[in-house]
Design a protein around this motif. Structure first.
Motif, mmCIF file in Angstrom:
data_model
loop_
_atom_site.group_PDB
_atom_site.id
_atom_site.type_symbol
_atom_site.label_atom_id
_atom_site.label_comp_id
_atom_site.label_asym_id
_atom_site.label_seq_id
_atom_site.Cartn_x
_atom_site.Cartn_y
_atom_site.Cartn_z
ATOM 1 N N LYS A 52 35.556 36.809 -45.325
ATOM 2 C CA LYS A 52 36.695 37.030 -44.435
ATOM 3 C C LYS A 52 36.380 36.767 -42.966
ATOM 4 C CE LYS A 52 36.187 42.009 -43.896
ATOM 5 N NZ LYS A 52 36.810 43.285 -44.063
ATOM 6 N N VAL A 53 35.119 36.681 -42.583
ATOM 7 C CA VAL A 53 34.803 36.362 -41.194
ATOM 8 C C VAL A 53 34.837 34.857 -40.935
ATOM 9 C CG1 VAL A 53 33.447 38.454 -40.847
ATOM 10 C CG2 VAL A 53 32.294 36.355 -41.450
ATOM 11 N N PHE A 54 34.919 34.059 -41.992
ATOM 12 C CA PHE A 54 35.018 32.613 -41.865
ATOM 13 C C PHE A 54 36.424 32.168 -42.263
ATOM 14 C CE2 PHE A 54 30.480 33.278 -42.695
ATOM 15 C CZ PHE A 54 29.946 32.613 -41.602
ATOM 16 N N GLU A 55 37.134 31.604 -41.308
ATOM 17 C CA GLU A 55 38.455 31.064 -41.619
ATOM 18 C C GLU A 55 38.344 29.547 -41.693
ATOM 19 O OE1 GLU A 55 43.037 30.978 -39.972
ATOM 20 O OE2 GLU A 55 41.639 32.409 -39.128
ATOM 21 N N ARG A 56 38.674 29.022 -42.848
ATOM 22 C CA ARG A 56 38.616 27.579 -43.072
ATOM 23 C C ARG A 56 39.932 26.954 -42.627
ATOM 24 N NH1 ARG A 56 35.657 30.633 -46.339
ATOM 25 N NH2 ARG A 56 33.827 29.775 -47.376
ATOM 26 N N LYS A 57 39.836 25.849 -41.903
ATOM 27 C CA LYS A 57 41.023 25.176 -41.380
ATOM 28 C C LYS A 57 40.947 23.685 -41.685
ATOM 29 C CE LYS A 57 42.605 28.413 -38.254
ATOM 30 N NZ LYS A 57 43.904 28.656 -37.728
ATOM 31 N N THR A 58 42.119 23.075 -41.762
ATOM 32 C CA THR A 58 42.224 21.630 -41.917
ATOM 33 C C THR A 58 43.084 21.106 -40.774
ATOM 34 O OG1 THR A 58 42.154 21.907 -44.308
ATOM 35 C CG2 THR A 58 42.869 19.772 -43.487
ATOM 36 N N THR A 59 42.613 20.065 -40.095
ATOM 37 C CA THR A 59 43.384 19.482 -39.001
ATOM 38 C C THR A 59 44.470 18.566 -39.568
ATOM 39 O OG1 THR A 59 41.937 17.548 -38.779
ATOM 40 C CG2 THR A 59 41.357 19.520 -37.490
ATOM 41 N N THR A 60 45.376 18.146 -38.712
ATOM 42 C CA THR A 60 46.466 17.269 -39.156
ATOM 43 C C THR A 60 45.962 15.906 -39.610
ATOM 44 O OG1 THR A 60 46.841 16.591 -36.864
ATOM 45 C CG2 THR A 60 48.213 18.378 -37.714
ATOM 46 N N ASP A 61 44.778 15.515 -39.160
ATOM 47 C CA ASP A 61 44.235 14.220 -39.601
ATOM 48 C C ASP A 61 43.229 14.359 -40.742
ATOM 49 O OD1 ASP A 61 42.298 15.346 -37.981
ATOM 50 O OD2 ASP A 61 41.795 13.480 -36.960
ATOM 51 N N GLY A 62 43.233 15.519 -41.420
ATOM 52 C CA GLY A 62 42.439 15.681 -42.632
ATOM 53 C C GLY A 62 40.985 16.075 -42.441
ATOM 54 N N LYS A 63 40.609 16.478 -41.234
ATOM 55 C CA LYS A 63 39.247 16.959 -40.984
ATOM 56 C C LYS A 63 39.207 18.463 -41.244
ATOM 57 C CE LYS A 63 37.774 13.011 -39.305
ATOM 58 N NZ LYS A 63 36.797 12.195 -39.933
ATOM 59 N N PHE A 64 38.004 18.989 -41.423
ATOM 60 C CA PHE A 64 37.828 20.403 -41.745
ATOM 61 C C PHE A 64 36.979 21.082 -40.664
ATOM 62 C CE2 PHE A 64 38.379 17.986 -45.587
ATOM 63 C CZ PHE A 64 39.316 18.721 -46.298
ATOM 64 N N LEU A 65 37.274 22.352 -40.416
ATOM 65 C CA LEU A 65 36.479 23.143 -39.491
ATOM 66 C C LEU A 65 36.509 24.601 -39.908
ATOM 67 C CD1 LEU A 65 38.135 24.579 -36.548
ATOM 68 C CD2 LEU A 65 39.303 22.544 -37.342
ATOM 69 N N VAL A 66 35.599 25.365 -39.308
ATOM 70 C CA VAL A 66 35.462 26.786 -39.614
ATOM 71 C C VAL A 66 35.578 27.563 -38.320
ATOM 72 C CG1 VAL A 66 33.891 28.552 -40.473
ATOM 73 C CG2 VAL A 66 33.908 26.303 -41.518
ATOM 74 N N SER A 83 34.074 15.905 -42.244
ATOM 75 C CA SER A 83 34.918 14.905 -42.894
ATOM 76 C C SER A 83 35.297 15.305 -44.318
ATOM 77 C CB SER A 83 34.226 13.541 -42.908
ATOM 78 O OG SER A 83 32.980 13.636 -43.575
ATOM 79 N N SER A 84 34.606 16.301 -44.872
ATOM 80 C CA SER A 84 34.925 16.731 -46.234
ATOM 81 C C SER A 84 34.863 18.251 -46.344
ATOM 82 C CB SER A 84 33.938 16.121 -47.242
ATOM 83 O OG SER A 84 32.653 16.698 -47.083
ATOM 84 N N GLU A 85 35.537 18.757 -47.351
ATOM 85 C CA GLU A 85 35.519 20.195 -47.608
ATOM 86 C C GLU A 85 34.112 20.645 -48.001
ATOM 87 O OE1 GLU A 85 38.284 23.497 -49.877
ATOM 88 O OE2 GLU A 85 38.657 21.370 -50.219
ATOM 89 N N ALA A 86 33.421 19.812 -48.766
ATOM 90 C CA ALA A 86 32.043 20.140 -49.165
ATOM 91 C C ALA A 86 31.129 20.217 -47.947
ATOM 92 C CB ALA A 86 31.523 19.105 -50.160
ATOM 93 N N GLY A 87 31.322 19.329 -47.001
ATOM 94 C CA GLY A 87 30.552 19.365 -45.761
ATOM 95 C C GLY A 87 30.807 20.636 -44.983
ATOM 96 N N MET A 88 32.077 21.067 -44.955
ATOM 97 C CA MET A 88 32.437 22.313 -44.280
ATOM 98 C C MET A 88 31.758 23.502 -44.948
ATOM 99 S SD MET A 88 36.192 24.093 -43.800
ATOM 100 C CE MET A 88 36.457 24.115 -45.566
ATOM 101 N N GLU A 89 31.777 23.545 -46.275
ATOM 102 C CA GLU A 89 31.147 24.657 -47.002
ATOM 103 C C GLU A 89 29.640 24.682 -46.749
ATOM 104 O OE1 GLU A 89 32.721 27.130 -48.402
ATOM 105 O OE2 GLU A 89 34.681 26.204 -48.098
#
Length: 103
Positions: A52-66, A83-89
């Motif tokens: 719960k301390v990590f909020e996963r987000k996706t940008t409008t251009d399909g990039k991922f961030l935490v 560039s990928s969900e796996a990279g974000m994890e």
């Protein structure tokens, strides 16, 4: 490793860096060194960070961030873009590992 910077605007930020020097997370600005220190102390006491301390987000251009949240649910830092969900994890794992080594 945590690197603290004072900006010329009088605010403080911290960057969480990996062992190879890559920036994993950049904090929001803090109005005082005391506020930043309190936040870092909270991080240091959370050795076993929950999801719960990590909020996963996706940008409008399909990039991922935490975004890292404090106990009040406020954002205290954000990762770079992945560039990928796996990279974000994988980035979350690196952040957890780095935070668990903070003294």
């Amino acid at each position: 490793m945590i690197k603290i910077n004072k900006k010329k605007e009088g605010v403080y930020i911290f960057k969480l860096k990996s062992t190879n020097g890559r920036t994993l997370l950049k904090s929001v600005p803090f109005s005082s060194k005391d506020d930043l220190d309190k936040t870092l102390q909270e991080i240091k006491t959370k050795r076993n960070l929950t999801a719960k301390v990590f909020e996963r987000k996706t940008t409008t251009d399909g990039k991922f961030l935490v975004q890292l949240k404090n106990s009040l649910g406020e954002t205290i830092g954000s990762s770079g873009l992945y560039s990928s969900e796996a990279g974000m994890e994988n980035g979350i794992l690196n952040i957890k590992n780095s935070l668990n080594t903070v003294d």
